[in-house]
Design a protein around this motif. Sequence first.
Motif, mmCIF file in Angstrom:
data_model
loop_
_atom_site.group_PDB
_atom_site.id
_atom_site.type_symbol
_atom_site.label_atom_id
_atom_site.label_comp_id
_atom_site.label_asym_id
_atom_site.label_seq_id
_atom_site.Cartn_x
_atom_site.Cartn_y
_atom_site.Cartn_z
ATOM 1 N N THR A 836 0.847 -1.189 0.000
ATOM 2 C CA THR A 836 0.000 0.000 0.000
ATOM 3 C C THR A 836 0.881 1.238 0.000
ATOM 4 O O THR A 836 1.840 1.335 0.782
ATOM 5 N N LYS A 838 0.805 5.369 0.558
ATOM 6 C CA LYS A 838 0.032 6.423 1.195
ATOM 7 C C LYS A 838 0.823 7.717 1.118
ATOM 8 O O LYS A 838 2.035 7.727 1.285
ATOM 9 N N THR A 843 -5.370 9.663 -1.761
ATOM 10 C CA THR A 843 -6.038 8.438 -1.370
ATOM 11 C C THR A 843 -5.072 7.270 -1.449
ATOM 12 O O THR A 843 -4.370 7.110 -2.457
ATOM 13 N N PRO A 844 -4.966 6.447 -0.395
ATOM 14 C CA PRO A 844 -4.048 5.301 -0.451
ATOM 15 C C PRO A 844 -4.423 4.331 -1.563
ATOM 16 O O PRO A 844 -5.591 4.226 -1.963
ATOM 17 N N THR A 846 -3.535 0.224 -2.937
ATOM 18 C CA THR A 846 -2.966 -1.072 -2.602
ATOM 19 C C THR A 846 -2.803 -1.898 -3.873
ATOM 20 O O THR A 846 -3.721 -1.919 -4.718
ATOM 21 N N LEU A 864 -1.458 7.873 -7.199
ATOM 22 C CA LEU A 864 -2.418 8.226 -6.155
ATOM 23 C C LEU A 864 -3.253 9.418 -6.581
ATOM 24 O O LEU A 864 -2.743 10.381 -7.181
ATOM 25 N N PHE A 982 -6.521 1.994 9.608
ATOM 26 C CA PHE A 982 -6.551 1.647 8.193
ATOM 27 C C PHE A 982 -6.921 0.181 7.965
ATOM 28 O O PHE A 982 -7.102 -0.243 6.830
#
Length: 1002
Positions: A836, A838, A843-844, A846, A864, A982
């Motif tokens: 992931t 960040k 917005t993160p 994955t 991102l 999270f």
Amino acid sequence: MRVAVLVVWVGLSLCWALVSAEEPVEEQQLSRAKALAREPQGLIGDRGRWDAEMSDEPAEVTVEEKGKAKKKKSPEEIEAAKAKKAAEREAKAKKQKAPKPTKKPKPPKPTKKPKPPKPTKKPKTPKTTKKPKLVTTTAQPELRLPPLEEEEVGLETTNQPEFPTEPVEPDLDKWIRGHKKEDTTTEVIMYIPEETTSVPFAGPWYEEYDYSDLAEAIAKKQQEEEERARKEKAEKAERQRKQWEEEEAERLKQAAFPAQPKKCPPLGLESHRVDDDQLLASSQSHHGFAAQRGRLNMQSSEDEEDMYGGAWCAEPEDKEHWFQVDARREVEFTGVITQGRNSEQLEDFVSSYFVAFSNDSRDWTVLHDGYAEWLFYGNVDKETPVMSQFATPVVARYIRILPQSWNGSLCLRAEVLACQLPSSYHSENEVNASDDLDFRHHNYKEMRQMMKVINEECPNITRIYNIGKSSQGLKMYAMEISDNPGEHETGEPEFRYTAGLHGNEALGRELLLLLMQFLCKEYRDENPRVRRLVDGVRIHLVPSLNPDAYELAYEMGSEMGNWALGHWTEEGYDIFQNFPDLNSILWGAEDRGWVPRIVPNHHIPLPENFLGGSLAVETKAIISWMERNPFVLGANLQAGEKMVVYPFDMQRPPISLTDSRRWRVNAEMNEETWARIQRQNEGALRETPDDAMFRWLAMSYAHSHLTMTETYRGSCHGDDVTGGQGIVNRASWKPVVGSMNDFSYLHTNCFELSVFLGCDKFPHESELALEWENNREALLSFMEQVNRGIKGIVRDMEGNPLPNATITVEGIRHDVKTAASGDYWRLLNPGEYKVTAKADGHTPQTRLCMVGYDTGATPCSFTLAKSNWDRIKEIMARNGNRPIRLVTKTNRVKSTASSTTARPAITGEESQANSQRAERLRRFRLMRLRKLRERLRGRVTTTTLPTTTTTTTTTTQPPAAESTTSWYDSWFPVDSYTENPFDTFIFGSAPTQEYNFEYTID
């Protein structure tokens, strides 16, 4: 000349007779005498004056002579006196012509004497032929008596140089006038009596000069020359005698002893190249002090009564003591180095000893100096090594040290110096390296010169810079080796090797200098492996992080420095243990549940005012260097053992199982991670979240080393702690606080290990080739591990790189950050990983990334999208960070018909939120059940468990929980529930959607 004098004398006698008889005859005789006198006037006058000057007789007129001159004499007395005078003149002439004694100089010859006469003190006067007449009478003008008088005076001066003339007295004039005729005589020839002196010099054609001083000067000079010649001859003879004596003494000395003792390398007791079975002793005090412990710089265990002592110690009751070394072949023994016992309380050392040799271990010969057995003087303390060299090498197989006197107990550590004899089989001391490199120790100046030479040979791939200065002002030089030196290339990882943290550990320093030479030469020779490594990795090599201490150890030499000399900096710091203690900060935050929401699990900031505290100058420079470069992997080279150690280097106190504040694990934790945490909770070991990766990195070096895994005889100072693998966790071996490895792992992205290269910290120069062969492949293999795992670039939707973005790998609670150019590298073993990315304001995202067994890192980049997280934080900060109620648009009463069309979409969102809440509640119930079981485990009744389970499953959700946002409930740490916020979010591979929320403040 003698004939001329006789002729003149006869002429004068005839003139006197004629004057007394008649005048004409007298005049004729007078003119004849004048003619005879004028003929030799030049020669006789000159020679007469020279003889007068060179005469030894004094030229004074005494009072007695003046008195005699005043008396009148008869003509007979005058004639007798003149005859006597003539005889004396003849004798004088003969005497002058005869050879003179050696002490008086001979009359100078024309070739040896200066030209006469040239006065140097006064100018030459003109000829005086017409001086006033000294003796005159009434005269006729035609008779010229004065010139005759002058000539006669000149003749007398020539023949009588020792009697100078004086003026004639008045009585003599009266006597002459009484015997002459008045009518015919105008001048009278006057005969000067013998006793009277001649008249003063009447003016010859040149000035007379007194040469008596010159003769004395010549004689004195000749005497000085003779004296000087005699002295020079005596000095020459003395010099020749001394030279002969010195040559004879040197010849005798060379016949008995060599000019200098032969210098040989150590046999290998300290470096453990001499096996344990090659060491024997007469006895041992107990098991921990056997002969195998008698190695130079052997360290004891912490408990000195344990099974490993710090020296060989003999049984005190024995009468004969000896320590024996078997070289296994005939060698040339040239010396012995001795040392006392390594102990904190006792002072045990040998102060004198004999040395004996043998070829069969039965017949021994004690070393003899020609007069008696040679007694060597040993130590005066327990730590300082003392070298004793033999005058001539001794060829033998066995050597024994026979202690004669000691302080305290008889304890000894030793090293033997020996040269290998030529033989048909290979020896460890006769290694011929395959690489043409400079195998020798380099001081600070020589190290800098070598780095400059390498830079000049490979200017396109090398760059020299310094990371800071030591406390004494010496620069800590580093060399960068890359295809584009001086710049960080996006996507290219950075690697570092450091050495010299302890100044007396010189092997790592020399290995890095050899690695610089090797990479430069092989890159120029188109070695594909080196080319791939240099083009794909930015390599930093720092050979000396503690240059001040190394100069101190280098001055003492490889064998004469003790275990601690040069270990610390000039200010007394151990650089490896001088870094901030970030472990305690992390573990304290974990116990309180603050990780990762309040305290991150990576890039932990430095404590306040720590840089102004007890931090060495070198440590500050290293920290600044770490922060400037995005290092991925590194190793620091040390010595004193032979193994690779990995973090954590610090042990943590055990955590009780009933501590409810420790951080929780999610349901997706794998079995390996769970087992590791359980081991840590049991209190024994502090392993990192990347423990598996660290073990692989350590094994990549240890198993590539030629001898590091040969642990059958134990470690350098005790048992094998590596389990035969050559690697160990530092916290389980010798834990330290504030190590460089832990700081690098917790403060930066770099995974750093410590490589202990060997038992001998400062090996002999002859062993560098062997050590390079042992470590070359390991050095290259470890550098290649920097490309293991995943790498990528994190960008925004516009393609701009995002620095300081966090990369999280599921199941590993240690994150990394992106560099300034947005690129990152994450070291991982082969497998599948959910990764992931960040970043603040985004917005993160994955992704599922695969790590294979092939060479090279797997690309795994992220893009991102921007989020409203910044707006949320702004609203929270404006209202004092109070909880915010979530009101969806579906609850709003609208008069338009569009509300019916929006209902299906709202229903989907509600169902997703409900499922999340249900999952969270399920976890909450399970945790409460787990607590309850722990409380009831010690009780007898267990019937409440089903009842409790039944009651908890029927519990309904309170209304207040529905009106509160799911992400804010656990923002602040509470004792009842701590969880990663999270974990409740489900991220997809696509950018996160924007949700339509309305916020109201309570």
